[in-house]
Design a protein around this motif. Sequence first.
Motif, PDB file in Angstrom:
ATOM      1  N   ARG A  20      58.745  36.082  66.766  1.00  0.00           N
ATOM      2  CA  ARG A  20      57.853  35.455  67.749  1.00  0.00           C
ATOM      3  C   ARG A  20      57.460  34.051  67.299  1.00  0.00           C
ATOM      4  O   ARG A  20      57.398  33.125  68.117  1.00  0.00           O
ATOM      5  CB  ARG A  20      56.606  36.320  67.960  1.00  0.00           C
ATOM      6  N   CYS A  64      54.496  27.550  62.391  1.00  0.00           N
ATOM      7  CA  CYS A  64      54.062  27.624  63.787  1.00  0.00           C
ATOM      8  C   CYS A  64      52.672  27.008  63.951  1.00  0.00           C
ATOM      9  O   CYS A  64      52.398  26.317  64.940  1.00  0.00           O
ATOM     10  CB  CYS A  64      54.066  29.078  64.257  1.00  0.00           C
ATOM     11  N   HIS A 113      60.354  26.798  71.435  1.00  0.00           N
ATOM     12  CA  HIS A 113      59.883  26.433  72.776  1.00  0.00           C
ATOM     13  C   HIS A 113      59.038  25.147  72.726  1.00  0.00           C
ATOM     14  O   HIS A 113      59.170  24.269  73.590  1.00  0.00           O
ATOM     15  CB  HIS A 113      59.053  27.573  73.368  1.00  0.00           C
ATOM     16  N   GLU A 114      58.195  25.024  71.697  1.00  0.00           N
ATOM     17  CA  GLU A 114      57.316  23.859  71.584  1.00  0.00           C
ATOM     18  C   GLU A 114      58.091  22.579  71.262  1.00  0.00           C
ATOM     19  O   GLU A 114      57.740  21.492  71.730  1.00  0.00           O
ATOM     20  CB  GLU A 114      56.266  24.117  70.492  1.00  0.00           C
ATOM     21  N   GLU A 158      58.324  30.643  69.480  1.00  0.00           N
ATOM     22  CA  GLU A 158      57.298  29.718  69.947  1.00  0.00           C
ATOM     23  C   GLU A 158      57.515  28.317  69.380  1.00  0.00           C
ATOM     24  O   GLU A 158      57.265  27.317  70.068  1.00  0.00           O
ATOM     25  CB  GLU A 158      55.909  30.249  69.583  1.00  0.00           C
TER      26      GLU A 158
END
Length: 230
Positions: free
Chosen positions: A86, A73, A93-94, A90
């Motif tokens: 989480r 991440c 989503h990115e 993320e």
Amino acid sequence: MKKVFIETQNVQRLRKVVGMAVDTEKGRPGMVAVWGEAGTGKTEASQMLYAERGFYLRAMEGITQCAFMQDLCYEVKGSRPHGTHRCKTEIIHELEGTHTPIYIDEADRLDIRRIEDLRDIYDMTGCPIILIGEQGLPTRLESRPRIIDRIPQEFRVPFGKVERADVMLFALEAADLKLTPEAAALIHAEAKGIFRRVHNGVLSVESAARVAGVRDVSADLVKQALGIRR
């Protein structure tokens, strides 16, 4: 000796496969597996390609699932959220819609659950996941049909040993040395086709050539530099 990167046949093949994977439509098999002996240039090739486009992460020995996802991440978006889920959310989503390749070096060190995390990221984003490891990597991947089925046969890239022509090109570009075919054959044989050993051999030959005041390297000079008695 200059630090250079040469496009060996291995690198050219990997570049082509990654390009095909990037162009693969989301939802179709498009993960990549790269494997070979230590020292064949897999890491250097992946680092060079990711510098052109993508993300790169080396799997550290013994890393936990959460720490691995936090590291990934951080590479993707510069943050380290708490919790594996989480982190994965993320990252997805990115990356969604970008088709940006992700290079995972030393992937054979990973617990299979972490490779499943990478499969989830691939499924949700379509971003190619390039798994790089040593010769045991295919066996590990084949233990999970959900993973190996996402790696088409043409996206499985064994890194072979370097060719004699690669030795000659490396010596010319890195050390400005012109090797005779016989000289290149000796370095290649001593290195047993392992690029890391080729680098070390050319470094020794460069020193000997500098002392002799030459840049055209004969087989005799190579024998002297590498201590070959045959």
